[in-house]
Design an enzyme around this catalytic site. Structure first.
Site, PDB file in Angstrom:
ATOM      1  CB  CYS A   1      46.298  17.864 -33.149  1.00  0.00           C
ATOM      2  SG  CYS A   1      47.288  19.145 -32.325  1.00  0.00           S
ATOM      3  CB  ALA A   2      46.670  14.500 -38.129  1.00  0.00           C
TER       4      ALA A   2
ATOM      5  CB  CYS B   1      35.627  16.932 -28.767  1.00  0.00           C
ATOM      6  SG  CYS B   1      37.035  16.171 -28.071  1.00  0.00           S
TER       7      CYS B   1
ATOM      8  CG  ASP C   1      48.557  13.553 -33.091  1.00  0.00           C
ATOM      9  OD1 ASP C   1      47.732  13.945 -33.233  1.00  0.00           O
ATOM     10  OD2 ASP C   1      49.345  13.311 -31.974  1.00  0.00           O
TER      11      ASP C   1
ATOM     12  N   GLY D   1      43.124  11.032 -38.483  1.00  0.00           N
ATOM     13  CA  GLY D   1      43.043  11.547 -39.621  1.00  0.00           C
ATOM     14  C   GLY D   1      41.912  11.800 -40.178  1.00  0.00           C
ATOM     15  N   GLY D   2      40.788  12.080 -39.192  1.00  0.00           N
ATOM     16  CA  GLY D   2      39.412  12.067 -39.778  1.00  0.00           C
ATOM     17  C   GLY D   2      39.288  13.428 -40.468  1.00  0.00           C
ATOM     18  CE  LYS D   3      37.998  18.099 -36.554  1.00  0.00           C
ATOM     19  NZ  LYS D   3      37.835  16.934 -35.602  1.00  0.00           N
TER      20      LYS D   3
ATOM     21  CG  ASP E   1      40.573  17.822 -33.416  1.00  0.00           C
ATOM     22  OD1 ASP E   1      39.807  18.251 -32.262  1.00  0.00           O
ATOM     23  OD2 ASP E   1      39.902  16.911 -34.248  1.00  0.00           O
TER      24      ASP E   1
END
Length: 430
Positions: free
Chosen positions: A239-240, A359, A263, A243-245, A306
């Site tokens: 679940c990109a 989150c 995603d 793309g932070g991770k 994520d």
């Protein structure tokens, strides 16, 4: 604009949000378009007033004995911005753009009201129906945890170790009071502003264009580190999003190995193209459609989810979401989480790991989903996270933020100084 005009503007925006049930960014944007004379400093101050008012909506209403937009905006100046009743009345006196406000004596009486006599959910500034979930997640500390979500969030950056190091990023933002994050080893924190102060536009800096850093909350940085991607591995970021991770993984892996970023909403992947270029992350392969993942089943060393969630851990940044959340929203999210867990699990090789991140602070989205996943997938087992936590945090003495029944980790503003994040890791049995 003087304080009176800014206060009146905040009241108008809060009224728009309340009457038309609109997200804060939309209401602020429309106000700005219809009031083009307002400068950037004015717009920032009005935005801060609106967001702060929503962060403490219930306790403001209790103290003021009224929950109208004017009550909330005035209470924000008194309780969060440190303006005294006398100074507020004196400042607005004679200002034709200012709203009418009560006398200094009345405002002083409001501030003297005993908040300790209010129901716990009002002191905590959360919807009443969520108190059980907070208590389940945090036990006796639940009220303090909720209150920590009413504070402004700092700006966290992750130094991109593919091109620089944290010391260089700290030097670039030294005049902004930048400090190393306490837990994330490559994080840089710029404190939140006070009152009308604007948060800096970090993405306008030359150092950003050079790829020195990405904006990423410390909790998100820790979640990526806990996932444990290592050089030479094959990773799927299922679940990109933006793309932070994936970018954090590329740095952790030292551009050695391969990262597949997917995603379900491929429109969310579009910003990643420029981010990859700027960061010098050479090993990220964007997969736009689920069909593009064909052939990866059972091959991945690590898969990260994520997951789509309620976002309760980000209420410091999006306080209006706190008042829009419903039981139906929560049920929809938990159904989505089960679906992505089941789908992503198929890509993990025997002996490989599956990391589940939200989150959210809600047990329904976190420990409950972990229990349900293990019941559906006996081929997976949980991974002990104590040593992994110790190995990734910059402060090895930091307490391990266990979730309920030690089923994962639960980070939060009160516990870890970060946004709220849940992390759990599973291993596929050999």
């Amino acid at each position: 604009m003087r304080l009176g005009g800014r206060l009146q503007a905040a009241i108008e925006v809060l009224t728009d949000i309340e009457t038309r049930h609109r997200p804060v960014p939309d209401a602020l944007k429309d106000w700005g378009l219809s009031h083009r004379f307002a400068g950037s400093g004015d717009r920032a101050a009005i935005s801060n007033l609106v967001h702060d008012a929503l962060r403490m909506k219930l306790s403001h209403a209790y103290v003021m004995d009224g929950d109208g937009p004017a009550d909330l905006a005035i209470a924000t100046l008194l309780r969060q911005w440190g303006v005294s009743p006398e100074d507020l009345v004196a400042t607005l006196d004679g200002d034709k753009f200012a709203p009418e406000i009560p006398s200094a004596e009345h405002l002083s009486a409001c501030l003297a009201r005993d908040l300790s006599a209010a129901p716990a959910y009002i002191r905590a500034d959360i919807p009443d129906w969520l108190t059980g979930a907070f208590e389940q997640a945090f036990g006796a500390d639940w009220e303090a945890e909720a209150q920590a979500l009413t504070e402004r969030a700092p700006l966290d950056l992750r130094a991109n170790t593919l091109v620089t190091d944290r010391a260089q990023v700290l030097a670039a933002f030294a005049d902004q009071g930048a400090e190393p994050t306490r837990l994330a080893p490559h994080g840089v924190r710029i404190p939140a502003g006070q009152g009308p102060q604007r948060q800096i536009a970090a993405t306008s800096e030359v150092s950003f264009a050079r790829g020195w850093f990405e904006i990423q909350d410390e909790g998100s940085q820790l979640a990526a580190s806990l996932a444990g991607a290592a050089p030479g591995e094959t990773v799927l970021d299922y679940c990109a999003g933006g793309g932070g991770k994936s970018l954090a993984f590329a740095a952790m892996m030292e551009n050695a190995g391969s990262i597949h970023a997917y995603d379900a909403d491929r429109r969310r992947l579009a910003p990643m193209v420029e981010r990859i270029r700027r960061a010098g992350a050479e090993i990220i392969d964007i997969r736009e459609r689920v069909a593009d993942l064909a052939g990866l089943e059972g091959q991945m060393d690590r898969v990260l989810i994520d997951a789509p969630c309620s976002g309760t851990g980000t209420w410091r940044r999006r306080p209006d979401a706190k008042w829009r959340l419903s039981a139906k929203n929560l049920a929809d999210r938990t159904a989505d989480q089960d679906k992505v867990l089941d789908a992503a699990a198929a890509y993990v090789r025997p002996g490989g790991e599956l990391a589940y991140v939200t989150c959210s602070l809600m047990p329904e989205e976190n420990t409950d989903r972990t229990k349900a996943f293990l019941q559906r997938h006996p081929e997976f087992e949980t991974i002990s996270l104590k040593q992994r936590w110790r190995s990734v945090v910059a402060d090895p003495e930091a307490p391990v933020p266990y979730a309920t029944a030690n089923l994962g980790l639960l980070m939060s503003p009160h516990r870890t100084g970060s946004d709220g994040f849940y992390f759990m890791a599973f291993r596929r049995k050999l």
